[in-house]
Motif scaffolding. Structure first.
Motif, PDB file in Angstrom:
ATOM      1  N   GLU A 133       0.826  -1.230  -0.031  1.00  9.58           N
ATOM      2  CA  GLU A 133      -0.078   0.053   0.156  1.00  9.58           C
ATOM      3  C   GLU A 133       0.853   1.320  -0.042  1.00  9.58           C
ATOM      4  O   GLU A 133       0.395   2.353  -0.519  1.00  9.58           O
ATOM      5  N   SER A 134       1.970   1.410   0.670  1.00  9.52           N
ATOM      6  CA  SER A 134       2.713   2.495   0.708  1.00  9.52           C
ATOM      7  C   SER A 134       3.942   2.833  -0.400  1.00  9.52           C
ATOM      8  O   SER A 134       4.608   3.740  -0.492  1.00  9.52           O
ATOM      9  N   PHE A 135       3.563   1.721  -1.378  1.00 13.20           N
ATOM     10  CA  PHE A 135       4.833   1.732  -2.603  1.00 13.20           C
ATOM     11  C   PHE A 135       4.148   2.296  -3.741  1.00 13.20           C
ATOM     12  O   PHE A 135       3.018   2.028  -4.268  1.00 13.20           O
ATOM     13  N   THR A 136       4.844   3.058  -4.648  1.00 11.84           N
ATOM     14  CA  THR A 136       4.334   3.492  -5.898  1.00 11.84           C
ATOM     15  C   THR A 136       4.961   2.836  -7.071  1.00 11.84           C
ATOM     16  O   THR A 136       5.943   1.972  -6.851  1.00 11.84           O
ATOM     17  N   SER A 137       4.767   3.033  -8.413  1.00 12.00           N
ATOM     18  CA  SER A 137       5.238   2.344  -9.455  1.00 12.00           C
ATOM     19  C   SER A 137       6.334   3.181 -10.065  1.00 12.00           C
ATOM     20  O   SER A 137       6.400   4.656 -10.502  1.00 12.00           O
ATOM     21  N   VAL A 138       7.544   2.605 -10.441  1.00 12.05           N
ATOM     22  CA  VAL A 138       8.699   3.075 -11.346  1.00 12.05           C
ATOM     23  C   VAL A 138       8.853   2.061 -12.325  1.00 12.05           C
ATOM     24  O   VAL A 138       9.154   1.079 -12.165  1.00 12.05           O
ATOM     25  N   VAL A 139       8.633   2.516 -13.736  1.00 14.06           N
ATOM     26  CA  VAL A 139       8.555   1.666 -14.594  1.00 14.06           C
ATOM     27  C   VAL A 139      10.086   1.156 -15.225  1.00 14.06           C
ATOM     28  O   VAL A 139      10.212   0.072 -15.634  1.00 14.06           O
ATOM     29  N   ALA A 140      10.938   1.930 -15.101  1.00 15.26           N
ATOM     30  CA  ALA A 140      12.434   1.862 -15.898  1.00 15.26           C
ATOM     31  C   ALA A 140      12.945   0.435 -14.984  1.00 15.26           C
ATOM     32  O   ALA A 140      12.838   0.290 -13.812  1.00 15.26           O
ATOM     33  N   ASN A 141      13.552  -0.299 -15.789  1.00 12.73           N
ATOM     34  CA  ASN A 141      14.437  -1.502 -15.342  1.00 12.73           C
ATOM     35  C   ASN A 141      15.296  -1.872 -16.438  1.00 12.73           C
ATOM     36  O   ASN A 141      15.288  -1.542 -17.810  1.00 12.73           O
ATOM     37  N   THR A 142      16.596  -2.488 -15.949  1.00 11.70           N
ATOM     38  CA  THR A 142      17.851  -2.619 -16.738  1.00 11.70           C
ATOM     39  C   THR A 142      17.909  -4.312 -16.712  1.00 11.70           C
ATOM     40  O   THR A 142      18.610  -4.764 -17.622  1.00 11.70           O
ATOM     41  N   CYS A 143      16.768  -4.933 -16.226  1.00 13.48           N
ATOM     42  CA  CYS A 143      16.960  -6.423 -15.863  1.00 13.48           C
ATOM     43  C   CYS A 143      16.266  -7.345 -16.886  1.00 13.48           C
ATOM     44  O   CYS A 143      16.508  -8.460 -17.220  1.00 13.48           O
ATOM     45  N   PHE A 144      15.087  -6.774 -17.445  1.00 13.28           N
ATOM     46  CA  PHE A 144      14.153  -7.678 -18.008  1.00 13.28           C
ATOM     47  C   PHE A 144      13.866  -6.681 -19.327  1.00 13.28           C
ATOM     48  O   PHE A 144      13.933  -5.559 -19.427  1.00 13.28           O
ATOM     49  N   PHE A 145      13.452  -7.641 -20.567  1.00 15.18           N
ATOM     50  CA  PHE A 145      13.191  -6.790 -21.669  1.00 15.18           C
ATOM     51  C   PHE A 145      11.763  -6.322 -21.322  1.00 15.18           C
ATOM     52  O   PHE A 145      11.449  -5.387 -21.961  1.00 15.18           O
ATOM     53  N   GLN A 146      10.852  -6.931 -20.704  1.00 23.76           N
ATOM     54  CA  GLN A 146       9.433  -6.184 -20.622  1.00 23.76           C
ATOM     55  C   GLN A 146       9.766  -5.389 -19.643  1.00 23.76           C
ATOM     56  O   GLN A 146      10.630  -5.556 -18.746  1.00 23.76           O
ATOM     57  N   ARG A 147       8.681  -4.622 -19.666  1.00 23.94           N
ATOM     58  CA  ARG A 147       8.603  -3.601 -18.770  1.00 23.94           C
ATOM     59  C   ARG A 147       8.080  -3.884 -17.197  1.00 23.94           C
ATOM     60  O   ARG A 147       7.420  -5.125 -17.269  1.00 23.94           O
ATOM     61  N   THR A 148       8.313  -3.280 -16.160  1.00 25.37           N
ATOM     62  CA  THR A 148       7.789  -3.804 -14.907  1.00 25.37           C
ATOM     63  C   THR A 148       6.952  -2.599 -14.405  1.00 25.37           C
ATOM     64  O   THR A 148       7.714  -1.849 -13.279  1.00 25.37           O
ATOM     65  N   PRO A 149       5.891  -2.420 -14.852  1.00 27.20           N
ATOM     66  CA  PRO A 149       4.986  -1.130 -14.209  1.00 27.20           C
ATOM     67  C   PRO A 149       4.244  -1.447 -12.959  1.00 27.20           C
ATOM     68  O   PRO A 149       3.658  -0.525 -12.613  1.00 27.20           O
ATOM     69  N   GLY A 150       4.431  -2.333 -12.131  1.00 33.06           N
ATOM     70  CA  GLY A 150       4.156  -2.688 -10.960  1.00 33.06           C
ATOM     71  C   GLY A 150       4.601  -1.747  -9.721  1.00 33.06           C
ATOM     72  O   GLY A 150       5.501  -1.190  -9.967  1.00 33.06           O
ATOM     73  N   VAL A 151       4.132  -1.760  -8.660  1.00 32.28           N
ATOM     74  CA  VAL A 151       4.580  -1.217  -7.518  1.00 32.28           C
ATOM     75  C   VAL A 151       6.109  -1.793  -7.115  1.00 32.28           C
ATOM     76  O   VAL A 151       6.109  -2.818  -7.404  1.00 32.28           O
ATOM     77  N   ASP A 152       6.924  -0.898  -6.815  1.00 31.96           N
ATOM     78  CA  ASP A 152       8.463  -1.204  -6.578  1.00 31.96           C
ATOM     79  C   ASP A 152       8.518  -0.902  -5.113  1.00 31.96           C
ATOM     80  O   ASP A 152       8.141   0.163  -4.168  1.00 31.96           O
ATOM     81  N   ALA A 153       9.606  -1.656  -4.349  1.00 34.86           N
ATOM     82  CA  ALA A 153      10.148  -1.473  -3.055  1.00 34.86           C
ATOM     83  C   ALA A 153      11.252  -1.774  -3.117  1.00 34.86           C
ATOM     84  O   ALA A 153      11.982  -2.897  -3.955  1.00 34.86           O
ATOM     85  N   PHE A 154      12.166  -1.093  -2.322  1.00 35.09           N
ATOM     86  CA  PHE A 154      13.874  -1.110  -2.285  1.00 35.09           C
ATOM     87  C   PHE A 154      14.490  -1.379  -1.014  1.00 35.09           C
ATOM     88  O   PHE A 154      13.801  -1.133  -0.144  1.00 35.09           O
ATOM     89  N   ALA A 155      15.330  -2.308  -1.054  1.00 31.01           N
ATOM     90  CA  ALA A 155      16.111  -2.584   0.188  1.00 31.01           C
ATOM     91  C   ALA A 155      17.602  -2.617  -0.045  1.00 31.01           C
ATOM     92  O   ALA A 155      18.129  -3.290  -1.025  1.00 31.01           O
ATOM     93  N   PRO A 156      18.350  -1.931   0.466  1.00 28.91           N
ATOM     94  CA  PRO A 156      20.058  -2.006   0.287  1.00 28.91           C
ATOM     95  C   PRO A 156      20.322  -3.436   0.691  1.00 28.91           C
ATOM     96  O   PRO A 156      19.990  -3.904   1.763  1.00 28.91           O
ATOM     97  N   VAL A 157      21.432  -3.564   0.197  1.00 29.48           N
ATOM     98  CA  VAL A 157      22.249  -5.349   0.358  1.00 29.48           C
ATOM     99  C   VAL A 157      23.602  -5.123   0.665  1.00 29.48           C
ATOM    100  O   VAL A 157      24.103  -4.347  -0.163  1.00 29.48           O
TER     101      VAL A 157
END
Length: 464
Positions: free
Chosen positions: A222-246
Motif C-alpha cells: 500500500e505504501s509503494f508506488t510504481s517506477v517503470v524503468a528497469n535494466t534487468c528484463f526485456f519487458q517493462r515492470t510497471p507494478g509497484v516497487d519496493a527497495f532494500a539495500p544489500v
C-alpha cells in the motif's frame, strides 16, 4: 512461496531386599513375607508386559484429519509437518460454502496461526480428487477464509497470512468429490513467521536504510508506488516497487526469494549495483511459476553493496502482502587446480559449499559423452574429494548466470574414468557411491560446453 511415532514400553521389576539385621522370630516372619511379593511380581510381569508390548504395535497413530469438526477441535491444533492417515471412516458433512463440488466425504483439522505467520497448507487424497478450505469455525454456515479446488488429483494448496496482533484459530476442511470415502490422506502444514520489513519506495530513499539482514520479512504494497524503468528484463515492470539495500559479506552465498499474496500481478526480483538510471543489473528473476529468487556468490575478500528491487510484471493497485526471505551462507573458495592431476596431488576438499569462477581458467579436459551433448571443450577447474567405503558423494553445481557441466572422475585417464556427469541446465547433480573396501579419491570437474560459457559458480559437496 518450504514425520511416524513408535511407542516403546519398559517394565522395571522391583525385587524385595532383606533387612540389614535378620534375627529372631519377628525377623523370620518378615523374611517369609516376600513370598506374596513373588506372586505379585509374576502376575505383574506377565500381564503388564503382554498388554503393553503387544497392543500399541497394532494401534495406528491418532488421526490429524478427523471425521467431524467437533473431534478436530477437541484434538487441538495440528502441528507443522507432513501428516499421513487413513480416511476410509470419513462421512459426508456437506460442502463448504466456498467449494462448488465438495459433496464427497470430508475430514477436519484445527490450526492456530500466530501473529505475523504465513500458513501454507497442501492436501491430497488417495483415490479421490481433493478440495481444501480454511473456515472461521465449525458452523455449517461459517465463512471461508480461503479455498482451493483445481479439479485434479494433484495436491490442493492454500495460503493465509495472519496480519492481526493475536493468534487465529482456523478449521481445515479437506473434502472429496467422490461418492465413496477416500482411502488415505496426506496433509502438509508449513507455518513461517515473518518480521515486519523495512523497505523504501524509491532507490535513493533506500540508500538511507541499513542493509537488510538474513531472515523472513513481510510488508504490504500500500505504501509503494510504481517506477517503470528497469535494466534487468526485456519487458517493462510497471507494478509497484519496493527497495532494500544489500551488503553481501566476503565468501558468501546470498539468496533472496520474493512472493506476494493478493492481486493478479506476478513478482519480479532484481539486484542492481547502483541507483542512477537503475544502474547495472546484477541478477534478476521472475515469479511466473512460483517465488522470484536471485542468487549471488561473493567469491572475493571484500563485501559487495547492491540494491534489491521488488517489482511486479503489471500494475495492480489491489493491496497485497509482500514476502521476502533472505539467506546468507559462508562458503569456501573452490580450488584453482587447472588439471585433474593437480587436484589429485593437491589438497583434497571437505564436504561443504564452495564458490569459484571459470572466466580465468584454461580449457584442459573434454570428457565428451560423459556429460552428453557437445562435450566439455570449455574452461575447467578440478578438486579431489575422499569418499570412505560405503559412503555416497553428491555434488550439485549451481550455474548462476552461465551454462556449465559437472562430472566425477575416478582418476585422470579421461573419458574412460568418468563415474557420472551432468549438463542438463539449471542445478546440475552427480552421484557416486563407494562400494569398495577402502577410501576412494574422486576428482570433481567443473566445466562448460563452450569457451566463455560459465563464469561464477557455486558447488555443494556432500558425503554421507
Amino acid at each position: 512461496m518450504n514425520r511416524t511415532h513408535a511407542l516403546v514400553s519398559m517394565l522395571v521389576v522391583l525385587a524385595a531386599c532383606p533387612g540389614p539385621t535378620e534375627t529372631g522370630e519377628t525377623d523370620t516372619g518378615s523374611d517369609t513375607a516376600p513370598i506374596i511379593d513373588t506372586g505379585t511380581d509374576s502376575d505383574s510381569d506377565s500381564d503388564t508386559d503382554s498388554e503393553t508390548d503387544t497392543d500399541p504395535a497394532t494401534e495406528p497413530p491418532p488421526p490429524v484429519l478427523w471425521d467431524t469438526c467437533a473431534e478436530a477441535l477437541a484434538a487441538g491444533p495440528v502441528s507443522p509437518g507432513k501428516h499421513l492417515g487413513i480416511a476410509t471412516s470419513w462421512t459426508d458433512d456437506g460442502a463448504a460454502s466456498c467449494i462448488a463440488n465438495g459433496a464427497g466425504h470430508d475430514g477436519y483439522a484445527m490450526v492456530t496461526v500466530a501473529p505475523g505467520e504465513l500458513l501454507d497448507l497442501a492436501a491430497s487424497l488417495g483415490g479421490a480428487n481433493a478440495s481444501v478450505a480454511l473456515l472461521e469455525s465449525c458452523d455449517p454456515n461459517a465463512a471461508c477464509v480461503t479455498s482451493a479446488d483445481r479439479f485434479s488429483s494433484q495436491p490442493e494448496e492454500v495460503e493465509w497470512y495472519n496480519d492481526t496482533r493475536a493468534p487465529v484459530d482456523l478449521v481445515v476442511k479437506v473434502d472429496s468429490r467422490a461418492a465413496a470415502a477416500p482411502s488415505s490422506y496426506v496433509l502438509n502444514v508449513t507455518q513461517t513467521a515473518y518480521a515486519p520489513a523495512v523497505l523504501a519506495d524509491t532507490c535513493p530513499e533506500a540508500k538511507l536504510l541499513s542493509p537488510i539482514e538474513p531472515g523472513t520479512w513481510s510488508t504490504t504494497s500500500e505504501s509503494f508506488t510504481s517506477v517503470v524503468a528497469n535494466t534487468c528484463f526485456f519487458q517493462r515492470t510497471p507494478g509497484v516497487d519496493a527497495f532494500a539495500p544489500v551488503r553481501i559479506p566476503p565468501w558468501t552465498l546470498w539468496t533472496a526469494s520474493y512472493d506476494k499474496w493478493g492481486g493478479t500481478d506476478n513478482p519480479m526480483l532484481m539486484l542492481i549495483n547502483t541507483c542512477g538510471a537503475w544502474g547495472e543489473c546484477v541478477e534478476a528473476a521472475d515469479g511466473y511459476f512460483g517465488d522470484a529468487r536471485v542468487v549471488y556468490v561473493n567469491a572475493s575478500p571484500e563485501p559487495v553493496d547492491a540494491m534489491l528491487v521488488l517489482d511486479t510484471d503489471k500494475l495492480d493497485t489491489t493491496p497485497s502482502r509482500l514476502f521476502l526471505a533472505v539467506t546468507s551462507e559462508t562458503i569456501a573458495s573452490f580450488p584453482t587446480y587447472e588439471t585433474c592431476g593437480e587436484a589429485l596431488s593437491g589438497v583434497h576438499i571437505a564436504p561443504g559449499s564452495y564458490a569459484g569462477d571459470l572466466s580465468t581458467a584454461r580449457p584442459d579436459q573434454n570428457v565428451g559423452a560423459c556429460v552428453s551433448g557437445a562435450g566439455t571443450p570449455g574452461e575447467d577447474l578440478f578438486a579431489a574429494v575422499d569418499v570412505p567405503p560405503g559412503a555416497s558423494l553428491t555434488v550439485e553445481l549451481d550455474e548462476l548466470a552461465g551454462d556449465g557441466a559437472v562430472y566425477l572422475l575416478s582418476d585422470c585417464g579421461g573419458l574412460g574414468t568418468c563415474l557420472d556427469g551432468s549438463d542438463s541446465g539449471g542445478i546440475e547433480q552427480v552421484l557416486y557411491t563407494n562400494t569398495f573396501g577402502g577410501t576412494v579419491s574422486v576428482v570433481v570437474g567443473v566445466d562448460t560446453w563452450t569457451r566463455g560459457g560459465l563464469g561464477a559458480f557455486h558447488v555443494h559437496v556432500g558425503v554421507q
